[in-house]
Design a protein around this motif. Structure first.
Motif, PDB file in Angstrom:
ATOM      1  N   LYS A  37       0.694  -1.229   0.100  1.00 24.24           N
ATOM      2  CA  LYS A  37      -0.122  -0.003   0.132  1.00 24.24           C
ATOM      3  C   LYS A  37       0.973   1.223   0.123  1.00 24.24           C
ATOM      4  O   LYS A  37       2.057   1.146   0.488  1.00 24.24           O
ATOM      5  CB  LYS A  37      -0.817  -0.062   1.161  1.00 24.24           C
ATOM      6  CG  LYS A  37      -1.636  -1.199   1.693  1.00 24.24           C
ATOM      7  CD  LYS A  37      -2.840  -1.592   0.501  1.00 24.24           C
ATOM      8  CE  LYS A  37      -3.894  -2.530   1.113  1.00 24.24           C
ATOM      9  NZ  LYS A  37      -3.308  -3.658   1.259  1.00 24.24           N
ATOM     10  N   CYS A 107      -6.137  -3.552  11.411  1.00 21.50           N
ATOM     11  CA  CYS A 107      -6.944  -3.142  10.201  1.00 21.50           C
ATOM     12  C   CYS A 107      -6.469  -3.613   9.021  1.00 21.50           C
ATOM     13  O   CYS A 107      -7.263  -3.782   7.837  1.00 21.50           O
ATOM     14  CB  CYS A 107      -6.710  -1.541  10.049  1.00 21.50           C
ATOM     15  SG  CYS A 107      -5.327  -1.004   9.619  1.00 21.50           S
ATOM     16  N   TYR A 109      -4.016  -2.926   6.963  1.00 18.39           N
ATOM     17  CA  TYR A 109      -3.356  -1.869   5.946  1.00 18.39           C
ATOM     18  C   TYR A 109      -1.896  -2.199   5.949  1.00 18.39           C
ATOM     19  O   TYR A 109      -1.132  -2.187   4.887  1.00 18.39           O
ATOM     20  CB  TYR A 109      -3.877  -0.641   6.181  1.00 18.39           C
ATOM     21  CG  TYR A 109      -3.356   0.447   5.046  1.00 18.39           C
ATOM     22  CD1 TYR A 109      -4.419   0.828   4.118  1.00 18.39           C
ATOM     23  CD2 TYR A 109      -2.349   1.073   4.994  1.00 18.39           C
ATOM     24  CE1 TYR A 109      -4.084   1.705   2.952  1.00 18.39           C
ATOM     25  CE2 TYR A 109      -2.138   1.889   3.967  1.00 18.39           C
ATOM     26  CZ  TYR A 109      -2.989   2.098   2.911  1.00 18.39           C
ATOM     27  OH  TYR A 109      -2.793   3.154   1.886  1.00 18.39           O
ATOM     28  N   CYS A 110      -1.046  -2.232   7.121  1.00 20.94           N
ATOM     29  CA  CYS A 110       0.531  -2.378   7.222  1.00 20.94           C
ATOM     30  C   CYS A 110       0.792  -3.684   7.056  1.00 20.94           C
ATOM     31  O   CYS A 110       1.887  -3.779   7.015  1.00 20.94           O
ATOM     32  CB  CYS A 110       0.886  -1.462   8.459  1.00 20.94           C
ATOM     33  SG  CYS A 110       0.445  -2.688  10.172  1.00 20.94           S
TER      34      CYS A 110
END
Length: 464
Positions: A37, A107, A109-110
């Motif tokens: 991302k 979440c 994302y990372c």
């Protein structure tokens, strides 16, 4: 010349038609590999981390890099692994499995970036099995905005060693892909130094990149575009490292490569590496790039100024040597002439026996400095016979603290001398107020850096 392509998760992918300003992250996401991302677009969060096969002795090593900074064209001929290539939902990689069972993905994302950085450490040659064998600094460049660091740490420390049939571990026993010459519209990677200089003569406005950790930020955040890019990261003449006599460091060597190769040969530089950004950045950033960008807050310049380093500059007319103290001419300006390249950095040996690197920043690690001080002293019979001090963050260029050097030389290395010199040091440079620090704070930190160094050295003497 073969068509430019990169091997991604074992599959060749064509680079033809890729705009020169496209970074590796956007290229990979365009292939449908959306695990990586964009978080910060400047190499500080690690959400974009992927693995690249890099040389390691006779074999190779999976090395994590920030894909948001690397030009896609610079991947020509190389081998890349993304989080998708490490494992799948039906067949998780051990790193992915540990993160899942220990709640290390919140979440999410990372998470793919953490997975790649952790996998690089998992496959690090010579790594011992759990729990102490995992170097947590390997994930120091990965940011978790959910603050879920405890389960991520637990997952890292729970990792064993690769299984005997692990194909990614077995891959490391084979050489990394050899460098290839690249030609794409607006982008070139030369075979050697002569070709690089010829390209610069042909394209006088070309932008030279190596790790692209500075130019990548300019392209991402400021929309900068180069008329032509010359990538020198694989030029063999810029990748030498010699320690017989004075130390000579090729300008295109990454900081991680220099860190490993030098070890404690130059103790002052050994103090710099852990404070220089993150390992993700050091895996791409080069010693030449850090100096040639001429940033007044670059971390290497103060230390190399204290070491009285000399730069070797190459051109079609031959090489010339310039003391680093004379290299910077203004804000982001140097003595480099059109068509000239920074070839290597020479550090006189032996280094001064008493040395320190002090960096003041808003975060202890992985941050831009407000003030940086590199200092090296020779003390004989209790008297300072030679002092060299480099400063960053207090002027338009890195500079030598010559008045402070004079205040120290010929004086006893004592608390009284240090206090007087600290007052002189606080007045060096022309610090300004900006978002990182005020001018008054910067001046105060200069003096305090010298005082703290003295206090620590005195304490060590007491302990001995």
């Amino acid at each position: 010349m073969p068509e430019p392509q990169v091997t991604v998760n074992g599959q060749p992918r064509a680079l033809a038609g890729t705009p020169v300003h496209t970074n590796a992250l956007d290229f990979l996401r365009g292939l449908g590999l959306t695990g990586a991302k964009e978080g910060c677009a400047e190499g500080e969060c690690g959400a974009c981390a992927v693995l690249v096969a890099r040389p390691d002795g006779t074999g190779s090593r999976w090395t994590p890099v920030n894909a948001c900074l690397v030009p896609a064209a610079a991947l020509d001929g190389q081998e890349v692994l993304t989080a998708e290539g490490l494992g799948s939902p039906a067949d998780l990689h051990p790193v992915q499995a540990e993160l899942a069972v220990r709640g290390g993905s919140q979440c999410g994302y990372c998470t793919p970036g953490f997975v790649c950085s952790m996998a690089a450490e998992y496959y690090r040659p010579g790594r011992e099995p759990r729990p102490d064998g995992f170097d947590l600094h390997a994930i120091g460049g990965n940011l978790c905005r959910c603050t879920g660091y405890r389960p991520i740490r637990d997952a890292a420390l729970a990792l064993g060693t690769p299984a005997p049939d692990d194909v990614l571990a077995e891959r490391c026993s084979h050489p990394a892909p050899a460098p290839v010459a690249t030609r794409l519209p607006g982008f070139a990677r030369p075979r050697d130094l002569a070709e690089a200089l010829a390209l610069l003569a042909e394209h006088p406005d070309a932008t030279v990149v190596a790790g692209s950790t500075d130019w990548g930020v300019e392209a991402n955040l400021r929309g900068r575009r180069a008329s032509y890019v010359v990538a020198v990261d694989r030029v063999p003449e810029l990748r030498v490292l010699a320690t017989d006599g004075d130390v000579e460091i090729g300008a295109a060597l990454t900081l991680s490569e220099v860190e490993v190769a030098l070890g404690d040969t130059v103790p002052l530089l050994a103090q710099v590496w852990p404070q220089f950004a993150s390992r993700l950045v050091r895996n791409s950033a080069t010693i030449g790039g850090n100096l040639a960008t001429a940033s007044p807050i670059g971390d290497l310049a103060p230390a190399l100024l204290a070491l009285e380093a000399t730069l070797v500059l190459a051109s079609a007319e031959g090489d010339r040597e310039v003391p680093l103290a004379d290299f910077f001419t203004g804000y982001r300006e140097t003595v480099l002439r059109p068509g000239e390249l920074l070839r290597s950095v020479r550090v006189p040996m032996p280094p001064a026996p008493l040395a320190t690197f002090r960096k003041v920043a808003k975060r202890r690690l992985d941050d831009i400095s407000s003030v940086a001080v590199g200092a090296a002293l020779e003390v004989a019979d209790g008297t300072v016979v030679r002092a060299r001090i480099g400063l960053g963050g207090v002027a338009a260029t890195p500079l030598r603290a010559r008045a402070t050097e004079a205040a120290l030389e010929g004086r006893p290395w004592s608390a009284e001398t240090v206090e007087e010199a600290a007052t002189v040091l606080a007045a060096e440079g022309t610090p300004i107020d900006d978002q990182r620090a005020s001018a008054a704070y910067r001046s105060a930190m200069l003096g305090n850096a010298l005082r703290a160094w003295w206090a620590e050295s005195a304490e060590r003497e007491v302990v001995r």
